[in-house]
Design a protein around this motif. Structure first.
Motif: not given
Length: 93
Positions: A57, A63, A66-67, A70-71
Protein backbone atom coordinates in the motif's frame (compact mmCIF):
# COMPACT_ATOMS: atom_id res chain seq x y z
CA UNK A 1 15.67 17.79 7.96
CA UNK A 2 12.80 17.35 10.43
CA UNK A 3 10.32 16.78 7.59
CA UNK A 4 12.44 13.83 6.43
CA UNK A 5 12.53 12.28 9.90
CA UNK A 6 8.78 12.64 10.37
CA UNK A 7 7.71 11.78 6.84
CA UNK A 8 5.12 9.05 6.31
CA UNK A 9 7.63 6.84 4.48
CA UNK A 10 10.15 7.06 7.31
CA UNK A 11 7.54 6.23 9.94
CA UNK A 12 6.29 3.24 7.89
CA UNK A 13 9.89 2.07 7.45
CA UNK A 14 10.50 2.30 11.21
CA UNK A 15 7.31 0.33 11.84
CA UNK A 16 8.49 -2.36 9.39
CA UNK A 17 11.88 -2.57 11.10
CA UNK A 18 10.19 -2.89 14.50
CA UNK A 19 7.87 -5.61 13.21
CA UNK A 20 10.81 -7.49 11.71
CA UNK A 21 12.72 -7.34 14.97
CA UNK A 22 9.70 -8.51 16.96
CA UNK A 23 9.12 -11.53 14.71
CA UNK A 24 12.81 -12.33 14.81
CA UNK A 25 12.71 -12.31 18.61
CA UNK A 26 9.53 -14.40 18.66
CA UNK A 27 10.95 -16.95 16.24
CA UNK A 28 14.21 -17.52 18.03
CA UNK A 29 16.45 -20.19 16.57
CA UNK A 30 14.80 -21.21 13.31
CA UNK A 31 16.88 -24.38 13.04
CA UNK A 32 14.65 -25.85 15.75
CA UNK A 33 11.21 -24.60 14.76
CA UNK A 34 9.47 -27.40 16.69
CA UNK A 35 9.87 -25.53 19.97
CA UNK A 36 7.81 -22.54 18.74
CA UNK A 37 4.13 -22.76 19.71
CA UNK A 38 1.40 -22.57 17.10
CA UNK A 39 0.21 -19.28 18.61
CA UNK A 40 3.66 -17.76 18.09
CA UNK A 41 3.79 -19.08 14.53
CA UNK A 42 0.34 -17.62 13.86
CA UNK A 43 1.42 -14.27 15.31
CA UNK A 44 4.50 -14.27 13.08
CA UNK A 45 2.34 -14.96 10.00
CA UNK A 46 -0.10 -12.20 11.03
CA UNK A 47 2.72 -9.69 11.49
CA UNK A 48 4.18 -10.73 8.13
CA UNK A 49 0.78 -10.16 6.48
CA UNK A 50 0.61 -6.68 7.99
CA UNK A 51 4.12 -5.96 6.75
CA UNK A 52 3.24 -7.12 3.24
CA UNK A 53 0.15 -4.93 3.23
CA UNK A 54 2.14 -1.91 4.40
CA UNK A 55 4.76 -2.41 1.69
CA UNK A 56 2.17 -2.93 -1.05
CA UNK A 57 0.00 0.00 0.00
CA UNK A 58 2.67 2.52 0.94
CA UNK A 59 5.64 1.80 -1.32
CA UNK A 60 3.86 0.32 -4.35
CA UNK A 61 1.11 2.98 -4.15
CA UNK A 62 -1.85 0.62 -4.13
CA UNK A 63 -3.46 3.05 -1.69
CA UNK A 64 -4.16 5.38 -4.63
CA UNK A 65 -5.50 2.63 -6.92
CA UNK A 66 -9.21 1.96 -7.52
CA UNK A 67 -11.05 -0.14 -4.94
CA UNK A 68 -11.17 -3.38 -6.98
CA UNK A 69 -7.38 -3.48 -7.07
CA UNK A 70 -7.21 -2.86 -3.33
CA UNK A 71 -9.70 -5.67 -2.71
CA UNK A 72 -7.67 -7.97 -4.97
CA UNK A 73 -4.44 -7.29 -3.09
CA UNK A 74 -6.14 -7.67 0.30
CA UNK A 75 -7.70 -10.94 -0.83
CA UNK A 76 -4.36 -12.23 -2.04
CA UNK A 77 -2.72 -11.40 1.29
CA UNK A 78 -5.56 -13.08 3.19
CA UNK A 79 -5.44 -16.24 1.05
CA UNK A 80 -1.68 -16.63 1.35
CA UNK A 81 -1.82 -16.02 5.11
CA UNK A 82 -4.62 -18.56 5.49
CA UNK A 83 -2.68 -21.13 3.44
CA UNK A 84 0.37 -20.58 5.63
CA UNK A 85 -1.67 -20.98 8.82
CA UNK A 86 -3.26 -24.20 7.53
CA UNK A 87 0.15 -25.50 6.57
CA UNK A 88 1.54 -24.62 9.99
CA UNK A 89 -1.38 -26.34 11.68
CA UNK A 90 -0.87 -29.51 9.64
CA UNK A 91 2.86 -29.44 10.28
CA UNK A 92 2.44 -29.07 14.04
CA UNK A 93 0.07 -32.03 14.38
Amino acid sequence: MSTFIFSRDTLIWLLLVGATLSTWLMGGDTRHIDHISFASRAAIVAIAAIKVRLVIYEFMHVRSMPSPWQWAFNGWIALVSLALLIGLNLASS
